[in-house]
Design a protein around this motif. Structure first.
Motif, mmCIF file in Angstrom:
data_model
loop_
_atom_site.group_PDB
_atom_site.id
_atom_site.type_symbol
_atom_site.label_atom_id
_atom_site.label_comp_id
_atom_site.label_asym_id
_atom_site.label_seq_id
_atom_site.Cartn_x
_atom_site.Cartn_y
_atom_site.Cartn_z
ATOM 1 N N GLN A 154 0.833 -1.192 0.000
ATOM 2 C CA GLN A 154 0.000 0.000 0.000
ATOM 3 C C GLN A 154 0.871 1.246 0.000
ATOM 4 N N GLY A 155 0.537 2.214 -0.832
ATOM 5 C CA GLY A 155 1.298 3.433 -0.979
ATOM 6 C C GLY A 155 2.288 3.393 -2.131
ATOM 7 N N LEU A 156 2.589 2.210 -2.654
ATOM 8 C CA LEU A 156 3.540 2.067 -3.757
ATOM 9 C C LEU A 156 2.849 1.691 -5.057
ATOM 10 N N ARG A 157 1.673 1.072 -4.959
ATOM 11 C CA ARG A 157 1.052 0.483 -6.136
ATOM 12 C C ARG A 157 0.664 1.529 -7.176
ATOM 13 N N GLN A 158 0.023 2.607 -6.760
ATOM 14 C CA GLN A 158 -0.446 3.599 -7.727
ATOM 15 C C GLN A 158 0.720 4.307 -8.410
ATOM 16 N N ASP A 271 -2.663 12.490 -4.758
ATOM 17 C CA ASP A 271 -3.356 11.269 -4.345
ATOM 18 C C ASP A 271 -4.788 11.246 -4.878
ATOM 19 N N GLU A 272 -5.470 12.414 -4.807
ATOM 20 C CA GLU A 272 -6.836 12.450 -5.344
ATOM 21 C C GLU A 272 -6.859 12.170 -6.842
ATOM 22 N N TYR A 273 -5.872 12.740 -7.556
ATOM 23 C CA TYR A 273 -5.816 12.509 -9.002
ATOM 24 C C TYR A 273 -5.561 11.021 -9.321
ATOM 25 N N LEU A 274 -4.651 10.459 -8.558
ATOM 26 C CA LEU A 274 -4.366 9.046 -8.774
ATOM 27 C C LEU A 274 -5.572 8.175 -8.440
ATOM 28 N N GLN A 275 -6.279 8.542 -7.360
ATOM 29 C CA GLN A 275 -7.470 7.773 -6.996
ATOM 30 C C GLN A 275 -8.529 7.862 -8.087
ATOM 31 N N THR A 276 -8.702 9.072 -8.639
ATOM 32 C CA THR A 276 -9.670 9.229 -9.741
ATOM 33 C C THR A 276 -9.263 8.404 -10.963
ATOM 34 N N THR A 277 -7.967 8.455 -11.255
ATOM 35 C CA THR A 277 -7.482 7.665 -12.399
ATOM 36 C C THR A 277 -7.699 6.171 -12.176
ATOM 37 N N GLN A 278 -7.455 5.740 -10.944
ATOM 38 C CA GLN A 278 -7.662 4.325 -10.632
ATOM 39 C C GLN A 278 -9.120 3.941 -10.780
ATOM 40 N N GLU A 279 -10.028 4.802 -10.317
ATOM 41 C CA GLU A 279 -11.459 4.498 -10.450
ATOM 42 C C GLU A 279 -11.879 4.448 -11.918
#
Length: 588
Positions: A154-158, A271-279
């Motif tokens: 966790q914290g490295l995957r994205q 982090d928010e941008y990465l979370q959006t990209t992941q979704e």
């Protein structure tokens, strides 16, 4: 080796078990041929696509460290068994001495080199170096090919997924410093670096390859009074620490806190941008899965439609067979078929190419197209009397009379006739008989005998030539025939008696073998005169016998010409003037 997957109705779970099995049983570089509705799916790392339309795949080499559930209970490949070192039953084998340089380099790598992993474009781990347990952990579920994206903590995957994607697109080195990675019970700051590798395509078939470097980052600043403070590079660039550090600088601390707050805000936005990209990526994956399910449903519908078409095809075939049976029965009852059979039987009986059918009144009923070259007939002449037709026959005008005679006597009549073009035909006139042996007219047939007449004339000419050959054979003078290269083509008995060579031996000789060396230039000059169609008078010269004696002879040379007027051979008539005058070495 090639495999063909014919299991069209398999579900996805069974395909996941069979595709690794196909990869296991294929030879290196083997070809996998799937059905039109099949695909490699999530096992694309095991096969290379050769033709996506025809579903042709080529086996890739095994990935180092990979495991497959479907082949976990199978024995190792034969090549691996053969490559294993053999155990010695005799003397103990001493270990090979390793170079000091290699030992030194390995020790330095173990002490200084950071943990890293060699992966392909999909993130499959090909090689691991160093201790990576702090950054990677096995993914839960069935063990398969180890993928670094699934094993990242966790914290490295994205950040690892984004860095690997960016490196694959730009082929440039990507640095991600200061990542907060969760370990067992705390967070560790990690510097991530992804760089592409430039290797030989023949050495690494699973190109492109990337090196993922994981290194623990320096610790953050500790504000304790007893420890030495250390600021990150970005903060140090804003306000480098003072050399004394004895008294706190309020203004510098405010700047540091503002910089830290900005960095935290930037990290939060990242982090928010990465979370959006992941979704969004997960949403796209779900849409692709639903599309795949729809395609499978369409495939099943097409298969059911194909089965219905096969059933309809069988029904149409049965109907077609019934129609064929009915058509056969109807054709057997048609009167025109009987008339066509009568014409065919009489045409075969005439054994001619050009044929004319006439009735009792000698009116033309039908004719073959070939006869129009002999008699001037066109389609409108059907129904006209034969007497009105102009024939291209030379010296023959009894066609009507002979046809009437055949109808009266029923005796077949044959006559050899010649056309104005010079071709010869055998004219055959015979009665036209039905299957009931009823006379309904006559059949006039012409078949070409031009080649037979030419052969007959050629035989006559050959007989004349044979008679002349007997004259040559019985002649008392030596007669020979030679081609332009000097090879002897004919040799009569008188030549055999004069020179001593038999006909079989002479046909293997060249005319130069019979001419003394000092006279060969003179013979060549006479050959050139004959080639210019000059007429040579009889001349005296010398020839050699089989024993080497020189004979004085009188020769008459004649050029033999072909139909184009070109000389192709020379005929000679040789008569001895006196006895042999000596050997070839002493003649003049």
């Amino acid at each position: 080796m090639s495999c063909r997957n014919l299991l069209i109705y398999m579900n996805a779970d069974l395909q996941k078990k069979l595709l690794p099995l196909f990869h296991y049983v294929l030879k290196p570089g083997g070809i996998l041929f799937l059905g039109t509705s099949e695909g490699a799916g999530e096992f694309a790392q095991l096969f290379t696509v050769l033709d996506r339309k025809w579903k042709l795949y080529q086996r890739k080499e095994d990935l180092p460290g990979s495991r497959r559930g479907a082949t976990s209970r199978l024995p190792p490949p034969q090549l691996a068994i053969e490559a294993a070192p053999l155990r010695s039953t005799g003397k103990a084998v001493l270990p090979e001495k390793r170079p000091l340089r290699e030992l030194t380099e390995q020790a330095l790598l173990q002490q200084l080199a950071p943990a890293c992993a060699l992966v392909n474009g999909q993130g499959d781990i090909l090689y691991l170096h160093g201790r990576t347990g702090m950054y990677l952990e096995p993914a839960p579920g069935e063990a398969g090919v180890n993928n670094i994206l699934k094993m990242a903590r966790q914290g490295l995957r994205q950040d690892l997924r984004m860095a690997l994607h960016k490196t694959a697109g730009s082929q440039e080195i990507v640095h991600c410093p200061g990542l907060s990675v969760q370990t067992n019970s705390h967070f560790t700051r990690v510097d991530l670096t992804v760089c592409p590798l430039d290797v030989d395509p023949a050495a690494a078939p699973e190109l492109p390859l990337y090196l993922v470097i994981l290194q623990e980052a320096p610790a953050l600043v500790d504000s304790g009074p007893e420890q030495q403070t250390a600021l990150p590079a970005s903060v140090a660039a804003v306000d480098p620490p003072s050399t004394a550090r004895s008294a706190p600088d309020t203004r510098a601390e405010a700047k540091v806190e503002a910089r830290i707050a900005a960095l935290k805000q930037e990290l939060r936005a990242k982090d928010e941008y990465l979370q959006t990209t992941q979704e969004e990526l997960e949403t796209s994956n779900e849409e692709l899965k639903s599309s795949n399910e729809e395609m499978q449903s369409v495939n099943e519908e097409l298969q059911s439609t194909n089965e219905e078409l096969e059933t309809s095809k069988e029904e149409l075939q049965s109907v077609n067979e019934e129609l064929s049976t009915v058509n056969t029965e109807l054709q057997n009852k048609v009167f025109d078929l009987s008339r066509a059979n009568n014409d065919m039987n009489n045409l075969l009986a005439g054994t001619g190419i050009g044929t004319v059918f006439v009735d009792h009144q000698l009116r033309i009923m039908r004719f073959t197209p070939t006869v129009s070259r002999i008699i001037n007939l066109i389609l409108s002449d059907v129904g006209r009397p034969v007497a009105h037709i102009v024939a291209n026959l030379v010296g023959y005008d009894r066609l009507v009379a002979d046809t009437q005679e055949v109808l009266d006597t029923l005796v077949i009549k044959e006559i050899d006739v010649q056309t104005s073009e010079g071709r010869w035909y055998t004219l055959r006139i015979q009665p036209y008989r039905t299957l009931d042996n009823v006379i309904e007219g006559a059949v006039i047939s012409f078949f070409d005998i031009t080649e037979a007449v030419r052969t007959r004339d050629a035989l006559r000419a050959a007989n004349d030539m044979i008679q002349r050959a007997f004259v040559v054979r019985d002649a008392r003078d030596a007669m020979t025939v030679q081609d332009l290269a000097g090879r002897i083509l004919a040799w009569n008995p008188a030549a055999q008696r004069m020179y001593g060579w038999s006909e079989a031996e002479a046909l293997l000789l060249n005319v130069r073998d019979r001419i003394p060396p000092q006279l060969q230039d003179d013979a060549l000059t006479r050959l050139e005169q004959l080639s210019r169609a000059e007429i040579l008078e009889p001349y005296d010269t010398q020839r050699l016998t089989r024993e080497g004696a020189v004979v004085a002879v009188s020769i008459i040379a004649t050029a033999l010409l072909d139909e184009a007027g070109q000389m192709y051979a020379i005929a000679t008539t040789e008569r001895a003037k006196e006895a042999a005058i000596g050997r070839s070495g002493g003649g003049c």
